[in-house]
Design an enzyme around this catalytic site. Sequence first.
Site, mmCIF file in Angstrom:
data_model
loop_
_atom_site.group_PDB
_atom_site.id
_atom_site.type_symbol
_atom_site.label_atom_id
_atom_site.label_comp_id
_atom_site.label_asym_id
_atom_site.label_seq_id
_atom_site.Cartn_x
_atom_site.Cartn_y
_atom_site.Cartn_z
ATOM 1 N N ALA A 15 36.440 38.698 46.389
ATOM 2 C CA ALA A 15 37.927 38.116 46.880
ATOM 3 C C ALA A 15 38.507 36.745 46.492
ATOM 4 O O ALA A 15 39.668 37.402 45.476
ATOM 5 C CB ALA A 15 38.376 38.312 48.768
ATOM 6 N N ARG A 26 46.753 38.357 34.429
ATOM 7 C CA ARG A 26 47.676 38.453 33.865
ATOM 8 C C ARG A 26 49.005 37.957 33.031
ATOM 9 O O ARG A 26 49.461 38.097 32.626
ATOM 10 C CB ARG A 26 48.457 38.726 35.863
ATOM 11 C CG ARG A 26 47.788 39.968 36.356
ATOM 12 C CD ARG A 26 48.506 40.181 37.931
ATOM 13 N NE ARG A 26 47.482 41.490 38.268
ATOM 14 C CZ ARG A 26 46.836 40.659 38.992
ATOM 15 N NH1 ARG A 26 46.751 39.372 39.564
ATOM 16 N NH2 ARG A 26 46.199 41.380 39.763
ATOM 17 N N GLU A 39 28.735 37.122 39.644
ATOM 18 C CA GLU A 39 28.550 38.267 40.621
ATOM 19 C C GLU A 39 26.988 38.432 40.847
ATOM 20 O O GLU A 39 26.128 38.774 40.388
ATOM 21 C CB GLU A 39 29.278 38.817 41.186
ATOM 22 C CG GLU A 39 28.981 39.662 42.088
ATOM 23 C CD GLU A 39 28.583 39.264 43.933
ATOM 24 O OE1 GLU A 39 28.214 38.988 44.032
ATOM 25 O OE2 GLU A 39 29.543 37.755 44.120
ATOM 26 N N SER A 45 34.776 42.609 45.042
ATOM 27 C CA SER A 45 36.505 43.030 44.976
ATOM 28 C C SER A 45 36.096 44.028 46.319
ATOM 29 O O SER A 45 37.225 44.604 46.027
ATOM 30 C CB SER A 45 37.359 43.209 43.878
ATOM 31 O OG SER A 45 37.130 41.924 42.896
ATOM 32 N N CYS A 49 34.991 42.996 55.670
ATOM 33 C CA CYS A 49 36.119 43.225 57.518
ATOM 34 C C CYS A 49 35.444 45.006 57.511
ATOM 35 O O CYS A 49 35.565 44.424 58.535
ATOM 36 C CB CYS A 49 37.524 42.282 56.698
ATOM 37 S SG CYS A 49 37.777 40.678 56.732
ATOM 38 N N ARG A 76 39.440 45.410 31.899
ATOM 39 C CA ARG A 76 40.497 44.326 31.650
ATOM 40 C C ARG A 76 40.482 42.811 31.540
ATOM 41 O O ARG A 76 40.733 41.889 30.863
ATOM 42 C CB ARG A 76 41.313 44.083 33.054
ATOM 43 C CG ARG A 76 41.979 45.078 33.705
ATOM 44 C CD ARG A 76 42.038 44.787 35.442
ATOM 45 N NE ARG A 76 42.715 46.557 36.091
ATOM 46 C CZ ARG A 76 42.614 46.981 36.054
ATOM 47 N NH1 ARG A 76 41.875 47.474 36.291
ATOM 48 N NH2 ARG A 76 43.327 47.904 37.126
#
Length: 464
Positions: A15, A26, A39, A45, A49, A76
């Site tokens: 997250a 962006r 990672e 992502s 929970c 991206r």
Amino acid sequence: MSDSRERLVVVGGDAAGMSAASQARRLKGPDELEIVAFERGHFTSYSACGIPYWVGGQVSERDELIARTPQEHRERAIDLRTRTEVVAIDPERRRVRSRVLDGPGRGTEEWTGYDKLVIATGARPVRPPLPGIDAPGVHGVQTLDDGQALLDTLEGTPGRRAVVVGGGYIGVEMAEAMINRGYEVTVVNRGKEPMSTLDPDMGRLVHDAMSWLGITMVNDTEVTEIRTGDDGQVRAVVTADGEYPADVVILGLGVRPETGLARAAGLPLGAYGGLLTDLGMRVRGHDDIWAGGDCVEVLDLVSGQERHVALGTHANKHGQIIGTNVGGGYATFPGVVGTAVSKVCDLEIARTGLREKDARAVGLRFVTATIESTSRAGYYPGAQLMTVKMLAEHRTGRLLGVQIVGRESAAKRVDIAAVALTAGMTVEQMTALDLGYAPPFSPVWDPVLVAARKAVRAVREAGW
């Protein structure tokens, strides 16, 4: 660096880490900012929970929990390297050392330089050094890989007895998951009542409801051993008071900040072991390093103390703030009031602000008010009971905390109190809140406002 671009290195692909990378992208294109993210798992992502609900069957597919895949991040212009673990951070030389965990280059290590670094290493489940703790059939549930491993065990185990160790959020949610899968469930808890995030009187309501659901609650005891059979598989959980048969054991003992890398690098840590940052999520004393998510400590706006809060909501906010600042903008994270909700079957559990012991720990004098009310007008079909407990500061009447236990429409009422806490309202000011009313949604006096009215009386009686 190999060219004139700045390089952002992100350690951790869930997250906070990938929100930071995405927001920075962006604001700055690939010609201005190179982004490399590491990672150690297979997934990025995703909603940790949601794992109990995937295990319990409410969520049918693992991929439903994934917001953005590694390939989508790469499209991206983010150089995302999965199954690659960062094993060292060198702040002096501004570089990280990574190790490939899978594939043809397995075991290969290399240094990667950075201009800006984001540490988003998350948290690790508490796993006490007990005999048998690493036996087959004993599972934590922190990552998607953990959830998949648990499901694989459940599918390959004929027995139907589950023992959950720990009675906090993870413990009660996993107890529900196993009930939904048709297991006989025992929860072994070291506290006097489950949900230590509540005061014991409110935790007792959770205990009673879980027992009514058929869950065996064993409180106020310590696990001393995970017993295994001749085949090495888990067979029982042993405590000082007894032994509880188990075909699968799920650990729900909470988490701690995953800050081993940060500690080794000499970065500042707080009392809970989390990284310390400024309002912009920059690591204190290090202009080119940011940190966010479950590996940091944040300011509690009610107590004024730093605390560790492992929630995806905060992690995503941290990532947005970090990415904005890395990308040349400006954003801050002022702190939290400690809001959290959970459920076990149809029982909803919520809290925000301070418990009694939290208030005492920071030297606050307080009064309490506890009321029972209903989720709707009492005459309207489907009205459900709920209990609301409120803490207010002695003399001033400032709201300090709220806990709610009930059924349908109980938990999200805590958001009223969360806003009031953030605004620094008194309980008397709360009684004038203009909340929505219609019989299908609330009594004329909402339960939170009923508790506030009773708290006002308690403050006055205490010598306002």
